[in-house]
Structures are given as structure tokens and as C-alpha cells.
Design a protein around this motif. Structure first.
Motif, short mmCIF file in Angstrom:
data_model
loop_
_atom_site.label_atom_id
_atom_site.label_comp_id
_atom_site.label_asym_id
_atom_site.label_seq_id
_atom_site.Cartn_x
_atom_site.Cartn_y
_atom_site.Cartn_z
N ASP A 1 -33.54 -68.10 -23.99
CA ASP A 1 -33.36 -69.23 -24.91
C ASP A 1 -33.87 -68.77 -26.27
N GLU A 2 -32.95 -68.47 -27.16
CA GLU A 2 -33.31 -67.92 -28.47
C GLU A 2 -34.17 -68.88 -29.29
N ASP A 3 -33.89 -70.18 -29.19
CA ASP A 3 -34.67 -71.16 -29.95
C ASP A 3 -36.13 -71.20 -29.51
N GLY B 1 -37.57 -68.67 -27.68
CA GLY B 1 -38.11 -67.32 -27.51
C GLY B 1 -38.60 -67.08 -26.10
N SER C 1 -33.53 -60.57 -23.23
CA SER C 1 -34.22 -61.06 -24.43
C SER C 1 -33.93 -60.22 -25.67
#
Length: 106
Positions: free
Chosen positions: A22-24, A26, A93
Motif C-alpha cells: 500500500d503505497e499511501d 508505506g 515494496s
């Protein structure tokens, strides 16, 4: 999502790891299917979501998965499952390239 199959050797407890970043947040969410009760219990006890940097950017043998394994796993220092879980998490990631690794007896 990255998916990685780990063949640990003589125990026969193949593990299949799925990692979703989940990039938002991290954070990386892990799903591990394994016949090994120690591996199953590790994810039950620690949860399935980790800060990617805290999980992956550690010295060898450090971090939450190795800390748990050190105190809860039976004595099998060469088990490659924790390293495989981390390899899948770091590739998902964006902290490493998704490349195969292996051990081969000659």
C-alpha cells in the motif's frame, strides 16, 4: 502483488507468500500459506501488515520476523522461509528487484 513459492527442503513445508504493498501507507500486507505450524503462528501473533522499511531494511537476522523466529521457532537455523517472506515483501515494496534465489547441493 508479488507471489513467491519457497521450497524449504527436507521438512516438505512448502510456503507460498503473497505480498501486497500500500503505497499511501508505506505498508506491506503478507499472506503466507505453509504447513509449518511455526510459520502460521508467527503471522497470527505478529499480524499481517508491516511498515516496509521496518520489515525489510534491516541487517541480516534482524527485524520483526527474525526476532519472532529466534524465540519461537524450533532449532533450525537454516530455514529459508523467513528470508523468502522478506524477499517477496521487499520486491513488492519496490525495495529490491524480483529475482530468484536458490540453494543447490553439488
Amino acid at each position: 502483488m508479488k507471489k513467491l513459492k519457497i521450497e524449504p527442503g527436507v521438512c516438505g513445508f512448502t510456503a507460498v507468500v503473497e505480498a501486497d504493498f500500500d503505497e499511501d501507507e508505506g505498508a506491506v500486507r503478507l499472506k503466507v500459506a505453509s504447513g509449518c505450524k511455526s510459520v502460521q503462528k508467527m503471522l497470527e501473533d505478529l499480524g499481517d501488515t508491516f511498515d516496509s522499511y521496518e520489515l525489510c531494511l534491516k541487517k541480516p537476522g534482524e527485524g520483526p520476523l527474525y526476532d519472532y523466529a529466534r524465540t519461537h521457532f524450533p532449532g533450525h537455523a537454516a530455514c529459508p522461509v523467513v528470508a523468502g517472506i522478506l524477499k517477496c515483501a521487499e520486491a513488492e515494496s519496490g525495495l529490491a528487484l524480483p529475482r530468484d534465489a536458490s540453494f543447490t547441493f553439488l
